[in-house]
Design a protein around this motif. Sequence first.
Motif, PDB file in Angstrom:
ATOM      1  N   ALA A   1       1.223  -1.423  -0.147  1.00 57.27           N
ATOM      2  CA  ALA A   1       0.033  -0.026   0.497  1.00 57.27           C
ATOM      3  C   ALA A   1       0.584   1.255  -0.365  1.00 57.27           C
ATOM      4  O   ALA A   1       0.450   2.282  -0.085  1.00 57.27           O
ATOM      5  CB  ALA A   1      -0.960   0.201   0.904  1.00 57.27           C
ATOM      6  N   HIS A   2       1.854   1.282   0.775  1.00 60.28           N
ATOM      7  CA  HIS A   2       2.688   2.402   0.355  1.00 60.28           C
ATOM      8  C   HIS A   2       3.938   2.178  -0.862  1.00 60.28           C
ATOM      9  O   HIS A   2       4.776   3.431  -0.583  1.00 60.28           O
ATOM     10  CB  HIS A   2       4.475   2.434   1.856  1.00 60.28           C
TER      11      HIS A   2
ATOM     12  N   VAL B   1      -6.176   8.785  -7.670  1.00 59.34           N
ATOM     13  CA  VAL B   1      -5.462   8.171  -9.257  1.00 59.34           C
ATOM     14  C   VAL B   1      -5.455   6.526  -8.508  1.00 59.34           C
ATOM     15  O   VAL B   1      -5.140   5.582  -8.597  1.00 59.34           O
ATOM     16  CB  VAL B   1      -4.390   8.580  -9.833  1.00 59.34           C
ATOM     17  N   ARG B   2      -4.183   6.665  -6.742  1.00 58.48           N
ATOM     18  CA  ARG B   2      -3.256   6.036  -6.724  1.00 58.48           C
ATOM     19  C   ARG B   2      -4.267   5.159  -5.251  1.00 58.48           C
ATOM     20  O   ARG B   2      -4.414   3.848  -5.806  1.00 58.48           O
ATOM     21  CB  ARG B   2      -2.574   6.270  -5.466  1.00 58.48           C
ATOM     22  N   ASP B   3      -5.037   5.287  -4.990  1.00 55.06           N
ATOM     23  CA  ASP B   3      -6.612   4.611  -4.291  1.00 55.06           C
ATOM     24  C   ASP B   3      -6.950   3.378  -5.169  1.00 55.06           C
ATOM     25  O   ASP B   3      -7.662   2.474  -5.071  1.00 55.06           O
ATOM     26  CB  ASP B   3      -7.740   4.935  -3.647  1.00 55.06           C
ATOM     27  N   VAL B   4      -7.631   4.195  -6.530  1.00 56.10           N
ATOM     28  CA  VAL B   4      -8.386   3.072  -7.724  1.00 56.10           C
ATOM     29  C   VAL B   4      -7.297   2.018  -8.131  1.00 56.10           C
ATOM     30  O   VAL B   4      -7.041   0.673  -8.273  1.00 56.10           O
ATOM     31  CB  VAL B   4      -8.118   3.912  -8.414  1.00 56.10           C
TER      32      VAL B   4
ATOM     33  N   ASN C   1      -7.178  -1.794  -7.199  1.00 60.36           N
ATOM     34  CA  ASN C   1      -7.559  -2.543  -8.436  1.00 60.36           C
ATOM     35  C   ASN C   1      -9.187  -2.163  -8.960  1.00 60.36           C
ATOM     36  O   ASN C   1      -9.649  -3.285  -9.404  1.00 60.36           O
ATOM     37  CB  ASN C   1      -6.879  -4.057  -8.293  1.00 60.36           C
ATOM     38  N   ALA C   2      -9.348  -1.198  -8.825  1.00 58.87           N
ATOM     39  CA  ALA C   2     -10.986  -0.927  -8.928  1.00 58.87           C
ATOM     40  C   ALA C   2     -11.339  -0.146 -10.559  1.00 58.87           C
ATOM     41  O   ALA C   2     -12.075   0.533 -10.524  1.00 58.87           O
ATOM     42  CB  ALA C   2     -11.239   0.144  -7.664  1.00 58.87           C
ATOM     43  N   TRP C   3      -9.772  -0.246 -11.734  1.00 63.59           N
ATOM     44  CA  TRP C   3     -10.074   0.227 -12.677  1.00 63.59           C
ATOM     45  C   TRP C   3     -11.790  -0.344 -13.789  1.00 63.59           C
ATOM     46  O   TRP C   3     -12.021   0.592 -14.225  1.00 63.59           O
ATOM     47  CB  TRP C   3      -9.326  -0.206 -13.645  1.00 63.59           C
ATOM     48  N   ASP C   4     -12.475  -0.891 -13.050  1.00 65.41           N
ATOM     49  CA  ASP C   4     -13.487  -2.225 -14.276  1.00 65.41           C
ATOM     50  C   ASP C   4     -14.710  -1.596 -12.821  1.00 65.41           C
ATOM     51  O   ASP C   4     -15.727  -2.003 -13.354  1.00 65.41           O
ATOM     52  CB  ASP C   4     -12.938  -3.138 -14.000  1.00 65.41           C
ATOM     53  N   ASP C   5     -15.030  -0.730 -11.466  1.00 60.83           N
ATOM     54  CA  ASP C   5     -15.851  -0.480 -11.005  1.00 60.83           C
ATOM     55  C   ASP C   5     -16.450   0.224 -11.909  1.00 60.83           C
ATOM     56  O   ASP C   5     -15.770   1.127 -12.522  1.00 60.83           O
ATOM     57  CB  ASP C   5     -15.041   0.356  -9.452  1.00 60.83           C
ATOM     58  N   ARG C   6     -17.501   0.514 -11.568  1.00 58.10           N
ATOM     59  CA  ARG C   6     -18.545   1.700 -11.564  1.00 58.10           C
ATOM     60  C   ARG C   6     -18.727   2.357 -10.842  1.00 58.10           C
ATOM     61  O   ARG C   6     -18.545   2.416  -9.370  1.00 58.10           O
ATOM     62  CB  ARG C   6     -19.750   0.649 -11.593  1.00 58.10           C
TER      63      ARG C   6
END
Length: 304
Positions: A108-109, A234-237, A241-246
């Motif tokens: 995470a860091h 952006v870092r949180d996405v 690994n939330a690229w495909d989230d809505r």
Amino acid sequence: MTGRDRLRELLDAVLDEENARLSQMADGAFSSSFHFSREVSRGTGESPVALRRRVMLERAAWQVAGGTSVTDVAWEAGYESLEGFSRAFTKAYGAPPSAFTRRGDVRAHWLPAPNGVHFHPPLNLWVHDAEEASLMHVAAQLFQHDLDDTAHLIDLVKGVPDEDYRREVLPGQAVLTWDGTEPSAARVLDGHVWSKEVWSATFDGADFPTRGADDPASLLARHEAVAPRWLRIVRDVERRNAWDDRLIDALCDPPESFQVGSVLAHVLTFGAHRRQLVRTMLRASGHEVDHGDPIDWLRKRNEP
């Protein structure tokens, strides 16, 4: 593999607690500063100073998240002032050290890197599979270049006469129809910063933002406020690994659904277009402007 490889020797010299300066790193590897810097850059894709700075910030993030005082962490990371450390930390992580509380996954860091070399607690290095990380690393560079280049352009227009800054070089020109016309450098830069302000509010679930002034000083203040916020998003996405989230954008009327990755790509795409439009408009008014090339940007960023 047996024996001790040269790259590991170079990394040890870069990250030795006693080697704060390039000359000290080179001495630790029994090399001249010139050859040491060239070897490290060739083997890792980062200059020695940039690599050390990044890994030390990763260690600092881990320590702060674990409860170590920010003052102690700043000193151990080699910063001469708490203010300098806080600025560097906020730029890297999108949040000040006092607000950094992420725990759990040891990755995470980690900050984006071209080589997979990261700090691994408590005192080790982790060499991550660079092939797995390569695609995201390119995207990370694009996001950071966009922010840095925007600040560069705003700083540039401070020295441009206001009549040239507001001259309608391309009458009727619209980047996105719903944003209205952007015929001047002033309107294009305003639209560029405004885009991140709106999308940041969407991601954070905040109220629709108030649009500020577009003079260079006000634009810079707006950009400096939204840049770390946008980088944190952006870092949180990436971390989740939330690229495909809505994403449900409640700021739209009626609310509209978007894929998260497509929103980030949208901001990058039209951001790059707008930054080059500004350059085109300034050249049309007789002002010398650089090309905004990410290659030149990264070279300067990695300079000692």
